[in-house]
Design a protein around this motif. Structure first.
Motif, PDB file in Angstrom:
ATOM      1  N   VAL A 164      35.210 -43.167 -79.236  1.00  0.00           N
ATOM      2  CA  VAL A 164      34.316 -43.453 -78.514  1.00  0.00           C
ATOM      3  C   VAL A 164      34.535 -44.964 -79.257  1.00  0.00           C
ATOM      4  O   VAL A 164      34.850 -45.583 -80.219  1.00  0.00           O
ATOM      5  N   LYS A 165      34.167 -46.301 -78.161  1.00  0.00           N
ATOM      6  CA  LYS A 165      34.920 -46.983 -78.397  1.00  0.00           C
ATOM      7  C   LYS A 165      34.079 -48.277 -79.308  1.00  0.00           C
ATOM      8  O   LYS A 165      34.537 -49.347 -79.930  1.00  0.00           O
ATOM      9  N   GLU A 166      32.921 -48.231 -78.689  1.00  0.00           N
ATOM     10  CA  GLU A 166      31.883 -48.963 -79.181  1.00  0.00           C
ATOM     11  C   GLU A 166      30.948 -48.117 -79.593  1.00  0.00           C
ATOM     12  O   GLU A 166      29.704 -47.182 -79.097  1.00  0.00           O
ATOM     13  N   MET A 173      23.531 -45.288 -79.662  1.00  0.00           N
ATOM     14  CA  MET A 173      23.745 -44.908 -78.456  1.00  0.00           C
ATOM     15  C   MET A 173      25.824 -45.227 -78.720  1.00  0.00           C
ATOM     16  O   MET A 173      25.733 -45.998 -79.412  1.00  0.00           O
ATOM     17  N   LEU A 174      26.506 -44.693 -78.263  1.00  0.00           N
ATOM     18  CA  LEU A 174      27.956 -44.594 -78.044  1.00  0.00           C
ATOM     19  C   LEU A 174      28.142 -44.720 -76.457  1.00  0.00           C
ATOM     20  O   LEU A 174      27.659 -44.550 -75.981  1.00  0.00           O
ATOM     21  N   TYR A 175      29.239 -46.416 -76.867  1.00  0.00           N
ATOM     22  CA  TYR A 175      29.527 -46.440 -74.928  1.00  0.00           C
ATOM     23  C   TYR A 175      30.576 -45.426 -74.797  1.00  0.00           C
ATOM     24  O   TYR A 175      31.829 -45.889 -76.786  1.00  0.00           O
ATOM     25  N   ASP A 176      31.861 -45.465 -73.738  1.00  0.00           N
ATOM     26  CA  ASP A 176      32.977 -45.309 -73.348  1.00  0.00           C
ATOM     27  C   ASP A 176      33.392 -44.605 -74.449  1.00  0.00           C
ATOM     28  O   ASP A 176      34.681 -44.275 -75.266  1.00  0.00           O
ATOM     29  N   VAL A 177      32.742 -43.657 -74.317  1.00  0.00           N
ATOM     30  CA  VAL A 177      33.262 -42.040 -74.923  1.00  0.00           C
ATOM     31  C   VAL A 177      34.336 -41.595 -73.657  1.00  0.00           C
ATOM     32  O   VAL A 177      34.190 -40.963 -72.893  1.00  0.00           O
ATOM     33  N   ASP A 194      29.843 -43.445 -69.420  1.00  0.00           N
ATOM     34  CA  ASP A 194      29.708 -44.682 -69.180  1.00  0.00           C
ATOM     35  C   ASP A 194      29.403 -45.076 -71.132  1.00  0.00           C
ATOM     36  O   ASP A 194      29.531 -46.131 -72.039  1.00  0.00           O
ATOM     37  N   SER A 195      28.315 -43.624 -71.336  1.00  0.00           N
ATOM     38  CA  SER A 195      27.665 -43.896 -72.376  1.00  0.00           C
ATOM     39  C   SER A 195      26.773 -42.595 -72.722  1.00  0.00           C
ATOM     40  O   SER A 195      27.081 -41.532 -71.698  1.00  0.00           O
ATOM     41  N   ALA A 196      25.999 -42.285 -74.272  1.00  0.00           N
ATOM     42  CA  ALA A 196      25.936 -40.942 -74.728  1.00  0.00           C
ATOM     43  C   ALA A 196      25.086 -40.976 -76.464  1.00  0.00           C
ATOM     44  O   ALA A 196      25.473 -42.447 -76.451  1.00  0.00           O
ATOM     45  N   HIS A 210      24.477 -36.123 -75.531  1.00  0.00           N
ATOM     46  CA  HIS A 210      23.911 -36.556 -73.724  1.00  0.00           C
ATOM     47  C   HIS A 210      24.446 -37.624 -73.263  1.00  0.00           C
ATOM     48  O   HIS A 210      24.606 -38.522 -74.035  1.00  0.00           O
ATOM     49  N   LEU A 211      25.141 -36.912 -71.944  1.00  0.00           N
ATOM     50  CA  LEU A 211      25.821 -38.136 -71.461  1.00  0.00           C
ATOM     51  C   LEU A 211      25.153 -38.405 -70.288  1.00  0.00           C
ATOM     52  O   LEU A 211      24.886 -37.514 -69.557  1.00  0.00           O
ATOM     53  N   TYR A 212      26.156 -40.385 -70.189  1.00  0.00           N
ATOM     54  CA  TYR A 212      25.312 -40.639 -68.982  1.00  0.00           C
ATOM     55  C   TYR A 212      26.381 -41.378 -68.591  1.00  0.00           C
ATOM     56  O   TYR A 212      27.782 -41.918 -68.415  1.00  0.00           O
ATOM     57  N   GLU A 213      26.413 -41.028 -66.723  1.00  0.00           N
ATOM     58  CA  GLU A 213      27.263 -41.189 -65.834  1.00  0.00           C
ATOM     59  C   GLU A 213      29.095 -41.481 -66.241  1.00  0.00           C
ATOM     60  O   GLU A 213      29.964 -42.279 -66.842  1.00  0.00           O
ATOM     61  N   GLY A 214      29.191 -40.357 -66.348  1.00  0.00           N
ATOM     62  CA  GLY A 214      30.826 -39.578 -66.335  1.00  0.00           C
ATOM     63  C   GLY A 214      31.247 -39.110 -65.444  1.00  0.00           C
ATOM     64  O   GLY A 214      30.615 -38.036 -64.398  1.00  0.00           O
TER      65      GLY A 214
END
Length: 650
Positions: A164-166, A173-177, A194-196, A210-214
């Motif tokens: 996880v980058k951020e 929320m988790l970003y750049d997973v 991109d986020s999760a 739960h993953l979003y846009e990947g």
């Protein structure tokens, strides 16, 4: 009688609060040591306060055998140190009360503690250790809390690696997973989004991701060595949900497995287990020995076969017949193969057949070697289990004995040191307990590994400290000065032959003046004595002349004793002089010491025996020559100072 009763009440009121305080302090310290040792297994598991509190409670009970002897030692040191520092112990002895009578009420208390410690070791400690270690193993198997760090691969989720980058700590929320699914070996599935959002299910048995846009990348089969292209699948997604098995509940293990171990048994169970394992070892040895006798590759000239005393008479008779048959067969085979040459047999065979025969023989030898090694390891494991049970059995008694020994070390030592508070008693207690712990741990390891008998290893610390307890008790009863630094300093000066200066202070108050005539007469006697010894050391047959005379004849130390006593008596008389010149001149008289190196062999036959021991006797001879020369100089110096004193007195 009333005084004695009041004394007993006073000693109990003094000792019991100190014992309670020191026991709690020591127990807290050893509990912190337990926490420091297992802190990495407790942190990050999300354990409740009830689980941690229960674990610490059972750990505290398990630490009592280590804390109780140290608490008794420290409390007894502080009690009698305070009494000695405040001169209360001196007042008791002046009243005709002996040290043992003062210690009597505390001896009763320590005896009760020793009996209670035995029942604690036998009844309470096994249950506490079973529950503690069962709880510890349950904690070890519990999954850690999911706390994913930033910019670091997180591998605490079985079968998955997450990067996880951020993170947004407020929204979760988790970003750049990036997720690596390694459940299928080399065929890794990679997910990038991109986020999760990460959460636990309500039953705490799965992770909901739960993953979003990947997108997802996955090989359809594993890549082989000769493959240039591997079919794969690539998937783009806008919204994807993953359910990962992850049991975050705290599941207690069954305690029955730990109860079967040696730490969870009392004396009766330990004795039963030792007998059972011993019979099993005997039966295993019986089976292995029969296999060896039946094995044609292990022919023995005189086979030794154990007779099982627990077996029936028919089995033993069968065993005896087998021994006689195997002995007869071995004798026949030995006579038949006496002149047999293996090399001639191999030379007569074809090279391929000979190589095959040798290879088969080596294979059979390796098989038998491996089988025998396995059998020896099996027996050794059983013997190790017996030693573990015997160690735990003896430990049921060592705690009680240690409590008594530490009391008989601490109480007399406190009466000798006469220092109260926490300073000196704490230092002495830690030093003594470290000695006890080192010997106890060393003996335990030697007994566990089978290098020493179990009883010798476990009782090693007791055998080391028991003489110390008897020694300090005897010294305290006789009011001996064990820690008199001047006494030890003078002892080492005498042994090493070190010279010391004489210090005669000028007295401010003099009750009786010296008589000049008597003083001159005493000085003349001292001078004559010194001249007598000096001439003896300068005679032709003196020990300074030869190596032989030094060991065989030596010096008559009785003459030196008389000179030293005469000098001390004269100095003591002249120290009452009002003339400061006389007192200052007395300080110039050397201290005559009677050293053992003046006559190293008390008997002539000892001297003759020491003469051939050149590597040891020559350094001793050289050192003795040096000390004798110093003695001659001191005698000459004493004669000179005596003459100067007589001139001053005139």
């Amino acid at each position: 009688m009333r005084i004695v009763k009041r004394l007993h009440l006073f000693m109990l009121q003094t000792f019991l609060p100190l014992f309670a305080m020191t026991f709690l302090i020591v127990l807290f310290i050893v509990l912190m040591q337990f926490l420091w040792k297992y802190i990495d297994q407790l942190v990050g598991k999300g354990l409740g306060f009830n689980v941690i509190g229960e674990l610490f409670f059972y750990a505290a009970l398990s630490m009592v055998p280590m804390a109780l002897p140290l608490a008794i030692l420290l409390a007894s040191l502080m009690t009698f140190g305070n009494l000695g520092e405040k001169f209360e112990l001196t007042a008791m002895k002046a009243s005709g009360i002996s040290l043992l009578r003062v210690m009597a009420p505390l001896m009763v208390v320590v005896g009760i503690l020793a009996v209670a410690a035995f029942f604690f070791q036998n009844n309470v400690l096994p249950t506490a250790q079973v529950k503690m270690w069962t709880l510890m193993f349950s904690v070890r198997q519990k999954s850690p809390e999911v706390e994913i760090p930033e910019n670091v691969f997180y591998d605490q989720i079985p079968g998955y690696n997450l990067l996880v980058k951020e993170k947004n700590k407020e929204t979760g929320m988790l970003y750049d997973v990036m997720i690596y699914d390694v459940n299928h070996g080399d065929n890794v599935t990679i997910l990038v989004s991109d986020s999760a959002r990460l959460a636990m299910t309500s039953d705490m048995s799965h992770l909901y991701l739960h993953l979003y846009e990947g997108e997802q990348f996955e090989n359809l089969r594993e890549q082989r060595t000769n493959d240039r292209n591997v079919p794969f699948r690539r998937e783009n997604f806008f919204d994807k949900q993953i359910l990962i098995p992850f049991d975050a509940n705290f599941n207690r293990l069954d305690e029955q497995g730990m109860r079967d171990q040696y730490v969870g048994k009392n004396i009766v169970q330990l004795n039963h287990s030792i007998d059972s394992i011993g019979r099993r070892v005997d039966s295993i040895g019986l089976i292995f020995s029969r296999d060896l006798l039946r094995d044609a590759s292990s022919v023995l000239p005189k086979p030794v076969f154990p007779i099982d005393e627990g077996a029936s008479e028919a089995d033993n008779e069968y065993t005896r017949r087998r021994i006689e048959q195997e002995q007869a067969r071995n004798v026949e085979m030995a006579e038949a193969t006496r002149d047999f040459s293996v090399d001639s047999l191999l030379d007569a065979m074809a090279p391929a057949d000979a190589a095959l025969l040798v290879s088969r023989a080596l294979g059979m030898s390796r098989d038998h070697q491996n089988m025998n090694e396995f059998r020896s390891l099996t027996v050794e494991d059983e013997k190790k289990s017996i030693r573990r049970h015997e160690i735990e059995l003896i430990k049921k008694y060592t705690l009680s004995v240690a409590c008594i020994i530490f009391f008989f070390i601490g109480a007399p030592l406190g009466a000798i040191i006469r220092k109260g508070g926490l300073g000196t008693p704490l230092v002495v207690s830690i030093f003594l307990f470290l000695i006890y712990y080192v010997f106890d741990n060393t003996g335990y390891k030697l007994a566990r590994d089978g290098r020493w008998p179990v009883w010798a290893g476990i009782w090693l610390s007791t055998m080391v400290l028991a003489p110390l307890g008897a020694y300090v008790t005897w010294k305290a009863m006789n009011d001996s000065s064990v820690f008199d630094s001047d006494r030890y300093r003078n002892f080492f000066r005498t042994v090493l032959g070190l010279r010391s200066a004489r210090h005669v202070p000028l007295k401010e108050v003099i009750i009786r003046d010296i008589d000049g005539v008597r003083a001159e007469k005493m000085l003349s006697v001292v001078s004559a004595r010194c001249e007598e010894v000096w001439r003896h050391l300068s005679a032709p047959r003196n020990p300074l002349k030869s190596y032989f005379r030094y060991f065989v004849d030596g010096v008559d130390t009785r003459v030196i004793h008389r000179v030293a006593d005469e000098i001390n008596r004269t100095v003591g008389y002249l120290s009452d002089s009002r003339d400061p010149h006389v007192v200052l001149k007395l300080s110039e008289i050397p201290v005559i010491r009677v050293l053992w190196v003046y006559s190293p062999a008390p008997r002539r036959w000892m001297g003759y025996a020491m003469l051939p021991l050149v590597p040891l006797s020559v350094p001793l001879w050289l050192y003795g020559q040096r000390c004798l020369r110093n003695l001659r100089r001191d005698l000459q110096k004493t004669r000179t100072v005596c003459g100067e004193l007589m001139e001053i007195l005139k």
